[in-house]
Design a protein around this motif. Structure first.
Motif, PDB file in Angstrom:
ATOM      1  N   ARG A 178      72.678  64.722  32.462  1.00 57.77           N
ATOM      2  CA  ARG A 178      71.514  64.972  33.314  1.00 57.77           C
ATOM      3  C   ARG A 178      71.938  65.687  34.596  1.00 57.77           C
ATOM      4  NH1 ARG A 178      67.404  59.857  32.473  1.00 57.77           N
ATOM      5  NH2 ARG A 178      69.182  58.476  32.732  1.00 57.77           N
ATOM      6  N   SER A 179      71.104  66.608  35.012  1.00 54.28           N
ATOM      7  CA  SER A 179      71.371  67.371  36.225  1.00 54.28           C
ATOM      8  C   SER A 179      71.173  66.505  37.456  1.00 54.28           C
ATOM      9  CB  SER A 179      70.418  68.568  36.296  1.00 54.28           C
ATOM     10  OG  SER A 179      69.078  68.103  36.407  1.00 54.28           O
ATOM     11  N   SER A 196      67.575  65.693  37.799  1.00 55.32           N
ATOM     12  CA  SER A 196      67.157  64.640  36.865  1.00 55.32           C
ATOM     13  C   SER A 196      67.588  63.273  37.374  1.00 55.32           C
ATOM     14  CB  SER A 196      67.751  64.890  35.483  1.00 55.32           C
ATOM     15  OG  SER A 196      67.275  66.107  34.926  1.00 55.32           O
ATOM     16  N   ARG A 204      65.042  63.957  31.116  1.00 51.65           N
ATOM     17  CA  ARG A 204      65.733  64.954  31.939  1.00 51.65           C
ATOM     18  C   ARG A 204      64.830  66.161  32.174  1.00 51.65           C
ATOM     19  NH1 ARG A 204      68.076  65.830  26.811  1.00 51.65           N
ATOM     20  NH2 ARG A 204      67.942  68.014  26.142  1.00 51.65           N
ATOM     21  N   GLU A 233      64.173  70.054  32.351  1.00 49.94           N
ATOM     22  CA  GLU A 233      64.691  71.262  31.746  1.00 49.94           C
ATOM     23  C   GLU A 233      64.922  72.326  32.825  1.00 49.94           C
ATOM     24  OE1 GLU A 233      64.814  71.992  27.636  1.00 49.94           O
ATOM     25  OE2 GLU A 233      65.903  70.513  28.808  1.00 49.94           O
ATOM     26  N   PRO A 234      65.880  73.225  32.613  1.00 50.24           N
ATOM     27  CA  PRO A 234      66.144  74.274  33.614  1.00 50.24           C
ATOM     28  C   PRO A 234      64.939  75.185  33.820  1.00 50.24           C
ATOM     29  CG  PRO A 234      67.931  74.117  32.004  1.00 50.24           C
ATOM     30  CD  PRO A 234      66.812  73.283  31.477  1.00 50.24           C
ATOM     31  N   ALA A 281      61.097  74.343  32.975  1.00 43.04           N
ATOM     32  CA  ALA A 281      60.578  74.398  31.601  1.00 43.04           C
ATOM     33  C   ALA A 281      59.982  73.085  31.132  1.00 43.04           C
ATOM     34  CB  ALA A 281      61.678  74.844  30.642  1.00 43.04           C
ATOM     35  N   VAL A 312      62.189  66.716  29.036  1.00 42.12           N
ATOM     36  CA  VAL A 312      62.578  66.350  27.676  1.00 42.12           C
ATOM     37  C   VAL A 312      63.057  64.911  27.680  1.00 42.12           C
ATOM     38  CG1 VAL A 312      64.333  66.692  25.886  1.00 42.12           C
ATOM     39  CG2 VAL A 312      63.157  68.655  26.843  1.00 42.12           C
ATOM     40  N   ASP A 343      65.112  62.465  25.015  1.00 43.64           N
ATOM     41  CA  ASP A 343      65.794  62.278  23.741  1.00 43.64           C
ATOM     42  C   ASP A 343      65.431  60.909  23.189  1.00 43.64           C
ATOM     43  OD1 ASP A 343      67.456  64.730  23.645  1.00 43.64           O
ATOM     44  OD2 ASP A 343      68.294  63.896  25.480  1.00 43.64           O
ATOM     45  N   ARG A 393      62.989  64.533  19.770  1.00 46.00           N
ATOM     46  CA  ARG A 393      62.792  64.874  21.172  1.00 46.00           C
ATOM     47  C   ARG A 393      61.312  64.947  21.489  1.00 46.00           C
ATOM     48  NH1 ARG A 393      67.302  69.524  22.754  1.00 46.00           N
ATOM     49  NH2 ARG A 393      69.118  68.135  22.583  1.00 46.00           N
ATOM     50  N   LEU A 416      58.765  66.615  24.404  1.00 44.79           N
ATOM     51  CA  LEU A 416      58.753  67.628  25.458  1.00 44.79           C
ATOM     52  C   LEU A 416      57.375  67.706  26.095  1.00 44.79           C
ATOM     53  CD1 LEU A 416      59.909  70.099  27.015  1.00 44.79           C
ATOM     54  CD2 LEU A 416      59.150  71.514  25.078  1.00 44.79           C
ATOM     55  N   SER A 419      55.696  70.269  28.628  1.00 43.16           N
ATOM     56  CA  SER A 419      56.023  71.584  29.177  1.00 43.16           C
ATOM     57  C   SER A 419      55.015  72.111  30.185  1.00 43.16           C
ATOM     58  CB  SER A 419      56.183  72.610  28.041  1.00 43.16           C
ATOM     59  OG  SER A 419      55.022  72.648  27.234  1.00 43.16           O
TER      60      SER A 419
END
Length: 315
Positions: free
Chosen positions: A16-17, A20, A154, A156-157, A160, A163, A165, A196, A198, A200
């Motif tokens: 995770r970033s 996140s 997390r 998304e870059p 986006a 997400v 999991d 997953r 998502l 968005s």
């Protein structure tokens, strides 16, 4: 009878970033749910989404932030399931929470797992969070989403979306269905042994984070406040999506039941079930047209009914 064990979640996706992790920290600071039942739903989601292998007679969850691990221990305390719970720092980025169950192996059951909706009353693994845990209230849906986000969500870059999991398709479909109650349309797709989810749409990402964690969580993600009317799509579309999600969850449970019982599934029924799981957002007529050879809507629905009936005989 062989007692089933709750499935261990597959490894999480990419690390995770920092953003996140900031979202996780903000979610962990949210006041716990007002009702014990909803606190249990959040704890159950964290354990289901982050479950890992542990010593015999225990449940174990592995989380990548200390905030999420501490939140889980706090929730377990709230529902009175903390006898002997251990919070350990396995390494810099993995915190384990272990819940001993000394009576489980001797009794052929796992009381903690049953309370968290991981197994049924007879100790058989449940493929998705049960309705009694998540389906009774809007706070229950919020708590389940918050737990899943804490465990495996997390950003998304490049904005986006979000997400999550998931350990299997059943939990993914349940999460998507619960999202509709929050005004959030989540897509699902299979990913190896797991799946997953998502979200968005930017407005729905904001709505989801604000609903689960307040403005501080949305701010941590760098998104704006939700619009005054965040819901999208017609009521008929929402009802159709709910029905499709429920059908997908029933099919996933049927496959799990038949596999556990060692019952072979006729090819025609197996194909119908796989198509239903592969296209959770499509109606029966659209899925039936994708069969090989194409089927009528009624013929396809009949195959799904026979699959569910076959599974029902072996529960």
């Amino acid at each position: 009878m062989t007692v089933g064990r709750p499935h261990v979640a597959p490894p999480a996706g990419p690390p995770r970033s920092a953003a996140s992790r900031a979202v996780v920290a903000a979610l962990a600071r949210v006041s716990p749910p007002a009702r014990d039942r909803d606190a249990g739903a959040e704890a159950a989601a964290i354990v289901r989404w982050a479950r890992t292998s542990g010593p015999a007679g225990t449940l174990a969850a592995e989380l990548d932030t200390p905030e999420a691990a501490s939140r889980l221990v706090s929730l377990l305390t709230r529902i009175g399931a903390t006898d002997g719970v251990v919070l350990g720092d396995a390494d810099r980025d993995a915190w384990r929470v272990e819940m001993p169950d000394p009576d489980g192996p001797a009794a052929g059951r796992d009381p903690i797992a049953a309370r968290l909706g991981l197994v049924d009353g007879r100790g058989r693994a449940l493929p998705a969070p049960p309705d009694w845990l998540t389906g009774g209230s809007l706070p229950g849906a919020v708590a389940t989403w918050r737990g899943a986000l804490l465990a495996r969500g997390r950003l998304e870059p490049a904005g986006a979306g979000i997400v999550i999991d998931c350990p299997a398709s059943g939990p993914a479909l349940t999460l998507a269905e619960l999202g509709l109650r929050l005004g959030v349309r989540a897509g699902t797709r299979r990913d190896g042994a797991g799946a997953r989810v998502l979200v968005s749409d930017p407005a729905e990402v904001t709505l989801l984070l604000t609903t689960c964690g307040g403005r501080a969580t949305a701010a941590a993600a760098g998104v704006d406040e939700p619009p005054a009317d965040p819901t999208a799509g017609s009521a008929n579309e929402a009802r159709a999506t709910v029905a499709a999600s429920r059908a997908g969850a029933a099919v996933a449970e049927a496959f799990t039941t038949l596999e556990r019982a060692g019952v072979p599934v006729p090819d025609s029924l197996a194909e119908a079930g796989r198509l239903r799981l592969a296209h959770p957002d499509l109606g029966l007529a659209e899925i039936a047209a994708r069969a090989d050879p194409p089927l009528s809507k009624d013929a396809f629905a009949g195959r799904l009914r026979r699959l569910l009936t076959l599974a029902g005989r072996h529960r």
